[in-house]
Design an enzyme around this catalytic site. Sequence first.
Site, PDB file in Angstrom:
ATOM      1  N   GLU A 352       0.794  -1.248   0.052  1.00  0.00           N
ATOM      2  CA  GLU A 352       0.087   0.037   0.182  1.00  0.00           C
ATOM      3  C   GLU A 352       0.816   1.307   0.076  1.00  0.00           C
ATOM      4  O   GLU A 352       1.713   1.539   0.980  1.00  0.00           O
ATOM      5  CB  GLU A 352      -0.926   0.158   1.182  1.00  0.00           C
ATOM      6  CG  GLU A 352      -1.968  -0.863   1.182  1.00  0.00           C
ATOM      7  CD  GLU A 352      -2.754  -0.944   2.570  1.00  0.00           C
ATOM      8  OE1 GLU A 352      -4.069  -1.280   2.447  1.00  0.00           O
ATOM      9  OE2 GLU A 352      -2.386  -0.405   3.385  1.00  0.00           O
ATOM     10  N   CYS A 353       0.574   2.175  -0.884  1.00  0.00           N
ATOM     11  CA  CYS A 353       1.225   3.461  -1.038  1.00  0.00           C
ATOM     12  C   CYS A 353       2.710   3.498  -0.882  1.00  0.00           C
ATOM     13  O   CYS A 353       3.542   3.236  -1.876  1.00  0.00           O
ATOM     14  CB  CYS A 353       0.477   4.343   0.132  1.00  0.00           C
ATOM     15  SG  CYS A 353       0.538   5.951  -0.326  1.00  0.00           S
ATOM     16  N   GLY A 354       3.128   3.544   0.337  1.00  0.00           N
ATOM     17  CA  GLY A 354       4.822   3.584   0.570  1.00  0.00           C
ATOM     18  C   GLY A 354       5.457   2.209   0.067  1.00  0.00           C
ATOM     19  O   GLY A 354       6.554   2.293  -0.468  1.00  0.00           O
ATOM     20  N   SER A 465      -0.825  -0.792  -4.701  1.00  0.00           N
ATOM     21  CA  SER A 465      -1.709   0.221  -4.958  1.00  0.00           C
ATOM     22  C   SER A 465      -1.624   1.653  -3.952  1.00  0.00           C
ATOM     23  O   SER A 465      -0.895   1.587  -2.965  1.00  0.00           O
ATOM     24  CB  SER A 465      -3.086  -0.269  -4.464  1.00  0.00           C
ATOM     25  OG  SER A 465      -3.627  -0.541  -3.295  1.00  0.00           O
TER      26      SER A 465
END
Length: 495
Positions: A352-354, A465
Amino acid sequence: MINDKQSAARNIPRILISADRSSSGKTTISMGLMAALVSRGYKVQPFKVALDYIDPSYHTEITGRFCRNLDGYLMDENGILDVYTHACEAGEKADIAIIEGVRGLYEGFESLSDLGSTAQIAKILNCPVIFVINARSITRSSAALINGYRNFDPDVEITGVILNNIGSRRHAEKAKEAIEHYTGIPVIGIVPRDHAMQISMRHLGLMPALEGRRRLGDGDFEARLQGIEEIINKGIDVDRFMKIAKSAKPLKSPDNSVFSSVSDSGAPRPKIGVALDEAFNFYYHDNIDLLNLAGAEIVYFSPVKDTSLPEVDGLYIGGGYPELFAAELEANESMRQDIKKASAAGMPIYAECGGLMYLTEKISTGVPGKGTYHNTSMPESTYSMVGALPGHTIMGQTRVVSYNIGTLNKDCLLGKKDNSFKGHEFHHSEIREIPEDAEFAITLSRGTGIKNGMDGLISGNTLGSYAHLHGVAYREFASSLVEAARNFMESRVLP
């Protein structure tokens, strides 16, 4: 049927701390009150309204109990009750629940309803509210402010006031007298203007606790928390605070708890590696609990410090600030190679993200041509990352803070095609140089995602994502990820 633990959680004293707006001081005051009660021997269960990771990291650090998030847009009323009940009964039963609000009391998703607001959570949990006022430069006007907030929604029970940023004894006396005379609501605390109440700030909010401890050192970090606790103990009537918390009315218990319905099937337990260090620490602990309940054994590891990947059957790499530790992540080549090999071998990897940024080919810090990243001292530089997913992460070109709504457009490690979710995204980066034939598992009807309304970049069994998911809002999260890890585990032991 209500079990004994649910019945106990229904009657735990609870209180919500809110304010008229952001930057009123509710975070540091909440931290100080939690610390003061822990020092008195109370088991304090912390909560944070909305989908924040950073404030909860301090709540967890102070109380020794994992802070949980309550979001009225992502979660329905039953989900709010489910998260609350589960947290209060986890381990030893809590003695008190303290909920820190978000922004102003009535700020939410819409202008004409309380959806997603602190007020919505207060009403769902029948929770008395302590209202924090940044009283700098106001005295009598503070009474008008309180009456306005109380009368706006009489179903929200404002039961006490804390005055923050008080400049003098006379200032405190005038504001307190006006509030109690015109509103009848007691002022239970007066907090002076004090630099010790400040916490180090970062480009997206407070510095996470793990990073704060590393950067400040254990001694200075503990001294800052101790200083806040001392100011709160001196300025706030903690006994009266507890008395208000005990006035909370009993709650109903949740129906069809996700923490009960997601259960270990008795099949072999796959090991899921969870990245946890200064660079990656944005997790909803409910997600970790749900993975464990669904049959996974959780194994923590550090992409910054560990030189090799532990023996696991799947990976979960959460959000954080990999850009701030990009040089260290690049230098740990053995870890990057281990993750890339695991991805190539078909291990399910969810990021996720990072985590998504870390899995791309490289990260560039600084805005190209400008030399610094979002008013920080970070120079413009490019660092090699894992390369399990295509693309080049660029920092500082955009800022996205939004709820999102997505649908899976194919079967993947997050679930079956056509499953839908509500989540959120919070990032200051974008990914470029993505091949035209790149595959995405998520189509967004709301939100930005990675490219052209698509999210969930995939390569084999690796998915990254910008969307952050909460396992109570998207109930297939835990079971799907554990099933993918179990399938991979079993595929490796077949003759």
